[in-house]
Design a protein around this motif. Structure first.
Motif, short mmCIF file in Angstrom:
data_model
loop_
_atom_site.label_atom_id
_atom_site.label_comp_id
_atom_site.label_asym_id
_atom_site.label_seq_id
_atom_site.Cartn_x
_atom_site.Cartn_y
_atom_site.Cartn_z
N LYS A 284 0.86 -1.19 0.00
CA LYS A 284 0.00 0.00 0.00
C LYS A 284 0.89 1.24 0.00
O LYS A 284 1.68 1.45 0.92
N ALA A 285 0.74 2.04 -1.02
CA ALA A 285 1.63 3.18 -1.22
C ALA A 285 1.44 4.24 -0.15
O ALA A 285 0.32 4.48 0.32
N ASP A 286 2.57 4.84 0.22
CA ASP A 286 2.57 5.99 1.13
C ASP A 286 1.91 5.69 2.47
O ASP A 286 1.25 6.53 3.06
N ARG A 287 2.10 4.46 2.91
CA ARG A 287 1.54 4.05 4.21
C ARG A 287 2.66 3.54 5.10
O ARG A 287 3.50 2.75 4.67
N VAL A 288 2.65 4.00 6.37
CA VAL A 288 3.63 3.57 7.37
C VAL A 288 2.90 2.83 8.48
O VAL A 288 1.89 3.31 9.00
N ASN A 289 3.40 1.67 8.83
CA ASN A 289 2.78 0.85 9.87
C ASN A 289 3.67 0.74 11.09
O ASN A 289 4.90 0.89 11.01
N PHE A 290 3.04 0.46 12.22
CA PHE A 290 3.77 0.06 13.42
C PHE A 290 3.01 -1.09 14.04
O PHE A 290 1.90 -0.92 14.56
N ASP A 399 0.54 -5.57 21.45
CA ASP A 399 0.30 -5.92 20.06
C ASP A 399 -0.35 -4.72 19.37
O ASP A 399 -1.56 -4.65 19.22
N PRO A 400 0.46 -3.74 18.93
CA PRO A 400 -0.10 -2.49 18.40
C PRO A 400 -0.63 -2.63 16.99
O PRO A 400 -0.22 -3.50 16.22
N ALA A 401 -1.55 -1.74 16.65
CA ALA A 401 -2.04 -1.61 15.28
C ALA A 401 -2.12 -0.11 14.99
O ALA A 401 -3.18 0.50 15.02
N VAL A 402 -0.96 0.47 14.72
CA VAL A 402 -0.84 1.91 14.49
C VAL A 402 -0.40 2.11 13.05
O VAL A 402 0.49 1.41 12.55
N LYS A 403 -1.02 3.06 12.36
CA LYS A 403 -0.66 3.28 10.96
C LYS A 403 -0.82 4.75 10.59
O LYS A 403 -1.50 5.52 11.28
N MET A 404 -0.17 5.12 9.51
CA MET A 404 -0.27 6.48 8.97
C MET A 404 -0.38 6.37 7.45
O MET A 404 0.51 5.82 6.79
N GLU A 405 -1.47 6.87 6.90
CA GLU A 405 -1.67 6.90 5.46
C GLU A 405 -1.40 8.31 4.94
O GLU A 405 -1.46 9.28 5.69
N LYS A 406 -1.08 8.41 3.64
CA LYS A 406 -0.66 9.68 3.05
C LYS A 406 0.52 10.24 3.84
O LYS A 406 0.59 11.43 4.17
N ALA A 407 1.45 9.36 4.15
CA ALA A 407 2.54 9.69 5.07
C ALA A 407 3.42 10.83 4.58
O ALA A 407 3.96 11.60 5.38
N SER A 408 3.60 10.96 3.25
CA SER A 408 4.49 11.99 2.72
C SER A 408 3.76 13.29 2.44
O SER A 408 4.39 14.27 2.02
N SER A 409 2.46 13.30 2.66
CA SER A 409 1.69 14.52 2.39
C SER A 409 1.80 15.47 3.58
O SER A 409 2.32 15.13 4.64
N ARG A 416 -4.69 4.97 15.57
CA ARG A 416 -3.94 4.49 16.73
C ARG A 416 -4.71 3.38 17.44
O ARG A 416 -5.91 3.51 17.67
N ARG A 417 -4.04 2.33 17.78
CA ARG A 417 -4.63 1.28 18.62
C ARG A 417 -3.51 0.55 19.34
O ARG A 417 -2.79 -0.26 18.76
N SER A 418 -3.35 0.86 20.61
CA SER A 418 -2.32 0.24 21.44
C SER A 418 -2.96 -0.87 22.27
O SER A 418 -3.65 -0.60 23.25
N GLN A 419 -2.73 -2.11 21.88
CA GLN A 419 -3.45 -3.24 22.47
C GLN A 419 -2.56 -4.06 23.40
O GLN A 419 -1.48 -4.50 22.99
N PHE A 420 -3.04 -4.28 24.61
CA PHE A 420 -2.41 -5.25 25.51
C PHE A 420 -3.28 -6.50 25.50
O PHE A 420 -4.47 -6.45 25.83
N ARG A 421 -2.68 -7.62 25.13
CA ARG A 421 -3.44 -8.83 24.89
C ARG A 421 -2.95 -10.01 25.73
O ARG A 421 -1.83 -10.00 26.24
N VAL A 422 -3.82 -11.01 25.82
CA VAL A 422 -3.52 -12.21 26.59
C VAL A 422 -4.22 -13.39 25.94
O VAL A 422 -5.27 -13.23 25.30
N ARG A 423 -3.65 -14.57 26.08
CA ARG A 423 -4.33 -15.78 25.62
C ARG A 423 -5.53 -16.07 26.53
O ARG A 423 -5.46 -15.88 27.75
N TYR A 424 -6.60 -16.58 25.93
CA TYR A 424 -7.83 -16.78 26.69
C TYR A 424 -7.62 -17.67 27.91
O TYR A 424 -8.15 -17.38 29.00
#
Length: 442
Positions: A284-290, A399-409, A416-424
């Motif tokens: 995906k063009a011009d997208r930065v993930n974390f 287990d984060p799900a952070v992203k930035m689209e149109k990063a160079s614009s 933003r989604r900062s997730q703390f997770r655990v097995r059931y």
């Protein structure tokens, strides 16, 4: 003078209290030594407070970082409510324990004759209102009220408190929750949906709609508040393969707090992503993930160069050694890229997870639909130290799900989604009490 337990409950109910507790006072429970509220932080699930903060005090030439929390406390009697403006909780993480102080200072009609002495047989009563007010009443050892409490052997023990039944007129939130969940489970397949901020239902096509659909059925609109979801209960769904074996297909997201300090907070998520993010791996063009998995056992992540660590916590003693510490993401240069301060995490965890319900779901498509199973896990009486212990032994991970689209614009869009997770299967270790309930469904 109030002579019976039912009379005291009725009086506190007239001022809005819906939960009631009694504590048998030890000699050290007095205005000089403070009132002991437990050898962990679980009392924060019972006693509402106005936020935890660090108070830097100087003692014997050294600075101590003590965590405190103001409370809205009033003494109650037949003449009304009498505010105790200096009441507060003091958290001692190195022991650990929590105490209450300042409950007599500046309080008109406060029961000093009971709370300033060391007599055995005294009882402190607490009433809690839905808006976080605390009502207090103290009974001396010779009172009929104190003797009634000591004579009872059927009151449930919660930490240092005995829970007093509210008697009639107050709805049981546990029953109301289970009744509503039974209604939802009886619907079987429900179209995937999500409520918008105005409370209107809209179709939801992404594969992470299980939680949104359940929340929509419960009337829960998405928000950034840290309060429990429904009737004081935190609601969590998790995917299973079927409603026979109930084998979890994934993990459970415990909470999604944003970092409270570090580069992420101080410079903003855009600067954080420019420094530690990576180009989208699916082209995906011009997208930065974390993203990625971060736990205390893992080394620096190959894509981001960051690792998870605990600062100010001793895993061998399972105690906080510095209340200004927290969970951190560290770079190879030892820079704090993101930090979740202990005091904010503690407040978030105890407020959200005092009572939690975990509901299984299965998915099918097309169209995207969810069904919810009748085997519900109810968890109560947690403690922040259990959460930190789970982070330290890598049971809980980031287990984060952070992203930035149109990063160079000049106007990038971030999510933003900062997730703390655990097995059931590790969930029950996060609480002192849990129960599986099989709902009656049609």
């Amino acid at each position: 003078m109030i002579e019976t337990l039912s009379g005291l409950v009725a009086l506190m109910k007239s001022y809005g209290a819906t939960r009631f507790y009694a504590k048998k006072l030890a000699p050290n429970d007095n205005s000089k030594n403070q009132v002991y509220l437990g050898g962990d932080f679980s009392v924060l699930n019972i006693i509402p407070h106005q936020g935890i903060y660090t108070d830097n005090t100087v003692s014997s030439g050294s600075v101590r970082n003590r965590a405190k929390a103001d409370v809205s406390f009033s003494w109650v009697n037949q003449n009304g409510l009498h505010n105790a403006p200096n009441a507060q909780l003091i958290l001692y993480p190195k022991y650990p324990e929590v105490r209450m102080s300042g409950f007599l200072k500046g309080a008109k009609y406060a029961p000093s004759d009971i709370m300033a002495v060391r007599d055995e047989g005294r009882v402190l009563f607490i009433g809690v209102t839905p808006d976080g007010q605390i009502l207090g009443y103290a009974a001396g050892p010779d009172s009929s009220l104190a003797k009634e409490v000591y004579a009872k052997n059927d009151l449930k023990q919660i930490g240092v408190f005995l829970e007093i039944p509210p008697e009639s007129g107050i709805k049981d939130t546990r029953k109301l929750l289970l009744d509503k969940l039974a209604e939802i489970c009886s619907k079987h397949w429900i179209m995937s949906k999500k409520l918008d901020s105005g409370g209107f239902s809209k179709p939801y096509k992404a594969r992470n709609g299980g939680g949104y659909t359940l929340e929509a059925e419960l009337g829960i609109t998405p928000n950034g508040y840290s309060d429990p979801d429904y009737l004081g209960w935190e609601i969590k769904q998790y995917a299973v393969s079927d409603f026979i074996a109930y084998r979890p297909k994934g993990v459970v997201t415990l909470m999604t707090p944003e970092p409270t300090s570090g580069l992420y907070k101080n410079s903003g998520v855009e600067q954080f992503l420019h420094r530690y993010g990576y180009p989208d791996k699916h082209g995906k063009a011009d997208r930065v993930n974390f993203g990625g998995i971060y736990s205390c056992e893992k080394d620096f992540h190959a894509d981001t160069g960051l690792k998870l660590a605990l600062q100010g916590y001793d895993p061998s003693s399972e105690k906080i050694t510095d209340m200004t510490g927290g969970i951190v993401l560290l770079s190879r240069e030892n820079e704090i890229a993101a930090k979740w301060d202990f005091i904010h995490l503690m407040e978030h965890w105890t407020r959200k997870h005092a009572q939690a319900a975990y509901i299984p779901s299965i998915f099918r498509t097309p169209p995207p639909e969810y069904a919810y199973g009748p085997r519900i896990l109810l968890c109560e009486q947690t403690d922040f130290s259990l959460f930190l212990k789970a982070v330290a032994n890598c049971t809980v991970y980031y287990d984060p799900a952070v992203k930035m689209e149109k990063a160079s614009s000049g106007n990038p869009a971030t999510k933003r989604r900062s997730q703390f997770r655990v097995r059931y299967n590790e969930l029950v270790h996060m609480y002192y009490r849990h129960e599986y309930v099989e709902l009656p469904i049609e």
